[in-house]
Design an enzyme around this catalytic site. Sequence first.
Site, short mmCIF file in Angstrom:
data_model
loop_
_atom_site.label_atom_id
_atom_site.label_comp_id
_atom_site.label_asym_id
_atom_site.label_seq_id
_atom_site.Cartn_x
_atom_site.Cartn_y
_atom_site.Cartn_z
N VAL A 48 0.76 -1.21 -0.19
CA VAL A 48 0.01 -0.02 0.06
C VAL A 48 0.91 1.29 0.22
O VAL A 48 0.46 2.22 -0.50
CB VAL A 48 -0.79 0.06 1.41
N LYS A 79 5.72 14.85 -4.51
CA LYS A 79 5.20 15.22 -3.01
C LYS A 79 6.28 16.34 -2.23
O LYS A 79 7.23 16.31 -2.00
CB LYS A 79 4.90 14.01 -2.13
N GLN A 149 23.77 28.82 -4.80
CA GLN A 149 23.65 29.46 -3.42
C GLN A 149 22.14 29.22 -2.87
O GLN A 149 21.06 29.19 -3.71
CB GLN A 149 23.96 31.05 -3.76
N LEU A 335 7.96 -4.60 7.44
CA LEU A 335 6.98 -4.74 8.41
C LEU A 335 7.30 -5.86 9.34
O LEU A 335 6.67 -6.05 10.29
CB LEU A 335 5.73 -5.28 7.67
N THR A 346 6.32 7.01 6.69
CA THR A 346 7.76 6.76 7.38
C THR A 346 8.19 5.32 7.12
O THR A 346 9.43 4.90 7.35
CB THR A 346 7.84 6.92 8.94
N ILE A 348 8.65 3.24 4.49
CA ILE A 348 9.47 3.28 3.65
C ILE A 348 10.84 3.67 3.80
O ILE A 348 12.12 3.24 3.58
CB ILE A 348 9.00 3.55 2.08
C1 LIG Z 1 -2.38 0.72 5.48
C2 LIG Z 1 -0.97 0.69 5.04
C3 LIG Z 1 -0.69 2.08 4.39
C4 LIG Z 1 0.81 2.35 4.28
N1 LIG Z 1 1.16 3.47 3.56
C5 LIG Z 1 2.48 3.73 3.50
C6 LIG Z 1 3.19 4.78 2.95
O1 LIG Z 1 2.35 5.41 2.35
N2 LIG Z 1 4.43 5.12 3.03
C7 LIG Z 1 5.35 4.12 3.41
O2 LIG Z 1 6.38 4.39 3.40
N3 LIG Z 1 4.85 2.89 3.79
C8 LIG Z 1 3.42 2.88 4.05
N4 LIG Z 1 2.99 1.58 4.35
C9 LIG Z 1 4.13 0.34 4.75
C10 LIG Z 1 4.18 -0.32 3.54
O3 LIG Z 1 3.39 -0.89 2.90
C11 LIG Z 1 5.46 -1.51 3.97
O4 LIG Z 1 6.47 -0.82 4.55
C12 LIG Z 1 6.14 -1.75 2.71
O5 LIG Z 1 5.16 -2.21 1.63
C13 LIG Z 1 6.74 -3.19 3.14
O6 LIG Z 1 6.09 -4.32 3.27
P1 LIG Z 1 6.89 -5.56 3.19
O7 LIG Z 1 7.80 -5.67 2.08
O8 LIG Z 1 7.82 -5.54 4.50
O9 LIG Z 1 5.82 -6.79 3.62
P2 LIG Z 1 4.91 -7.39 2.49
O10 LIG Z 1 4.30 -6.25 1.63
O11 LIG Z 1 3.50 -7.82 3.36
O12 LIG Z 1 5.59 -8.66 1.89
C14 LIG Z 1 5.70 -9.79 2.29
C15 LIG Z 1 6.46 -10.72 1.65
O13 LIG Z 1 6.49 -12.04 2.02
C16 LIG Z 1 6.17 -13.03 1.31
N5 LIG Z 1 6.19 -14.15 2.19
C17 LIG Z 1 5.65 -14.15 3.45
N6 LIG Z 1 5.62 -15.41 4.00
C18 LIG Z 1 5.80 -16.15 3.24
C19 LIG Z 1 6.13 -17.50 3.07
N7 LIG Z 1 5.57 -18.35 4.00
N8 LIG Z 1 6.54 -18.07 1.91
C20 LIG Z 1 7.05 -17.36 0.97
N9 LIG Z 1 7.07 -16.06 0.97
C21 LIG Z 1 6.36 -15.37 1.93
C22 LIG Z 1 5.04 -12.55 0.65
O14 LIG Z 1 4.96 -13.60 -0.64
C23 LIG Z 1 5.68 -11.22 0.31
O15 LIG Z 1 6.26 -11.21 -1.17
C24 LIG Z 1 1.68 1.24 4.58
C25 LIG Z 1 1.35 0.03 5.18
C26 LIG Z 1 -0.13 -0.11 5.38
C27 LIG Z 1 -0.61 -1.48 6.31
#
Ligand SMILES: Cc1cc2nc3c(=O)[nH]c(=O)nc-3n(C[C@H](O)[C@H](O)[C@H](O)COP(=O)(O)OP(=O)(O)OC[C@H]3O[C@@H](n4cnc5c(N)ncnc54)[C@H](O)[C@@H]3O)c2cc1C
Length: 499
Positions: A48, A79, A149, A335, A346, A348
Site C-alpha cells: 500500500v 510530493k 547558492q 513490516l 515513514t 519506506i
Molecule cells: C495501510 C497501510 C498504508 C501504508 N502506507 C505507506 C505509505 O504511504 N508510505 C510508506 O512508506 N509505507 C506505507 N506503508 C508500509 C508499507 O506498505 C510497507 O512498509 C512496505 O510495503 C513493506 O512491506 P514488506 O515488504 O515488509 O511486507 P509485505 O508487502 O507484506 O511482503 C511480504 C512478502 O513476504 C512473502 N512471504 C511471506 N510469508 C511467506 C512464506 N511463508 N513463503 C514465501 N514468501 C512469503 C510474501 O509473498 C511477500 O512477498 C503502509 C502500510 C499499510 C498497512
Amino acid sequence: MADQAIRKIVIVGGGTAGWMSAAPLALKLGHTCEIAVVESPEIGTVGVGEATLPTIRYFNQALGLDPVEFVARTKATFKLGIEFRDWGRLGNRFFHGFGDFGPDIEYRSSYLYWQRLERNIKDMPSYEDWSVAAVMARKHRFAPPTGGQPSAGNAYSFAYHFDAGLYAAHLRDYAMARGVARIEGYITGVEQHPQSGNIVAVKLRDGRRVEGELFIDCSGFRGLLIEGVYQAGYDDWSAMLPCNCAQAVPCESAGRLTPYTVSAAKGAGWTWRIPLQHRTGNGHVYCDGFSTDAEASRVLLEGLDGRALDDPRQLRFTTGRRRKSWIKNCVAIGLSSGFLEPLESTSINIIENAIGWLLQYFPGRDFRPELADQFNRLVAYRYESVRDFIVLHYKLTGRTDSEFWRYCADMPIPDTLRHQIELFRETGRVAIIDRDGFSVSSHISILAGLGVVPKVDDPLINFMDLHKLHAHYHQLRKVIAQTVDAMPDHTQYVRQLVG
Ligand SMILES: Cc1cc2nc3c(=O)[nH]c(=O)nc-3n(C[C@H](O)[C@H](O)[C@H](O)COP(=O)(O)OP(=O)(O)OC[C@H]3O[C@@H](n4cnc5c(N)ncnc54)[C@H](O)[C@@H]3O)c2cc1C
C-alpha cells in the site's frame, strides 16, 4: 585469519522491503555473493505504501536509477508535504512541508519571529507563506530545486507518491539484472544449525531447500524468521497509537494532480488521499474499538473525489516494533521489524535506513553480536523517534466530538514526547535528539498547526527592531511568491516529464 566473507544471502519476501533490500545488496555485493529472493504469490504483499519522504531520492540515486524512468515506471507524482485537515479541531488546516520557514536568525527558528510580528502587526500573513514548499503546494506548482547558492529556488525538498507494487517491480528488474535469483515458493519450514542456532536453509512446500549464510526477513507482518524462529518479541504501542485497521481503495484520478498528500482527520482515525498519474490512492486508518469496519468503509467511500476502481481492501495491524530486528544470522527489514501507521509516510524511510545500517555494519560469517547489537539500537531508536512524532499529531488534539479523540487527548505518552511538547509550549524551542529524524521545522509545523502557542519571552527575539524584522520577512514572502509563480503547474510538469 579464515575468510569470513558471506557468500550466500537469502531474502525471504518479495514485497517493497524484499526488493528494496535486494537492489542495493546486488549492487554492492553481487560480485562476491549469491543473492536469492523467495516470494510466494499465494501470500501476496501489502504494497500500500504510496507516499514517501525525500530520502527516497538518495536511495534511488545510490542505485543509479534514472529519475525520469523511475517516475514513468512507478506512475509517480511529486510530493512537497502533507496537508492536514480537521486535525486539532474541526475546520483546522495546516501544511507540513519539506523545507523550513526561512532561515533561522541567531539559532532561533523563523517561526518565533513570525510569532512576535503576528502579535504586533495587523493582518500578518500566515507563517506558511515563508515555506516555499507550502506556497508551491497551495499554487499546485512544481519544479525541482535549483543548485547553487541558498535561495527560494532551493529552500525546499520533495519526495514522491508512487505505486509501491510498480516500484518493487522496478527494483526486481534492477536486482535480477545484477544476478539476483527470484525463487517462487511457499516457505513451510526452517532448518537451524544444531549448535549455533543460525538458520541454514528455508524449506519450501514442494520439497526444495534454499540454503544461505545470511537471511533477511522481509516476510511482512508475520515475521516468519525473526518471530517464527527466534521469538524476538514485540513492543505493542497500541495504547498511544490506537489505530489498528486500514481500508484502502483506488479511485479515478480527479485530473489535477496535487503535489502533496492530504490527511483528513475523521471520527475514529483519518483518511489519506495520494494522487498518482493514473489513479488516486485513498485509505482510511482507524481504530476498530471506536468504529465498525462498515462505518469505516462508508467514511472512506463518501470522501472519494472520483469513481472507486475496486472494493475497499481491509488490513489489520498492531502498531509497535520487534524487540530485536537482528538475531544471529537473521535481519528483519520492513513490516517484519515493526509498523507505525502511515500518517507521516515513514515505513519506506525506515526500510531505507535499515538497509543502510545493514551495509554499514555488514557481518562476516562469525556474526559478531556487537554488530547486531549496534543495528538493533539504531533501529529501536528510529522507531521510537518516529513513534513520538506520530503520537504528537493525536495527543495535541482539541477535538472532543468523538470518543476516539477524547481517548487520544487523555492517553499516556512517552516522557520523551512530553518533554518535547512542554519545551515548545514553555519556550518555543524544539529538541532534536534524532538527527536523521524529523527536523525542527517539521516539529513546528505540527505543534503550531495543532494550535500550541509557545510562551516566548526571548531577549534575542524581542531585541530585533520590529520594523526591520517586518521588512525582512515581507521581502522573503515576496521573493518566495515570485519564485513559485515562475514554476510550472505540477500536473503539466509530470505529464511533460513522462511524455
Ligand atoms: C495501510 C497501510 C498504508 C501504508 N502506507 C505507506 C505509505 O504511504 N508510505 C510508506 O512508506 N509505507 C506505507 N506503508 C508500509 C508499507 O506498505 C510497507 O512498509 C512496505 O510495503 C513493506 O512491506 P514488506 O515488504 O515488509 O511486507 P509485505 O508487502 O507484506 O511482503 C511480504 C512478502 O513476504 C512473502 N512471504 C511471506 N510469508 C511467506 C512464506 N511463508 N513463503 C514465501 N514468501 C512469503 C510474501 O509473498 C511477500 O512477498 C503502509 C502500510 C499499510 C498497512
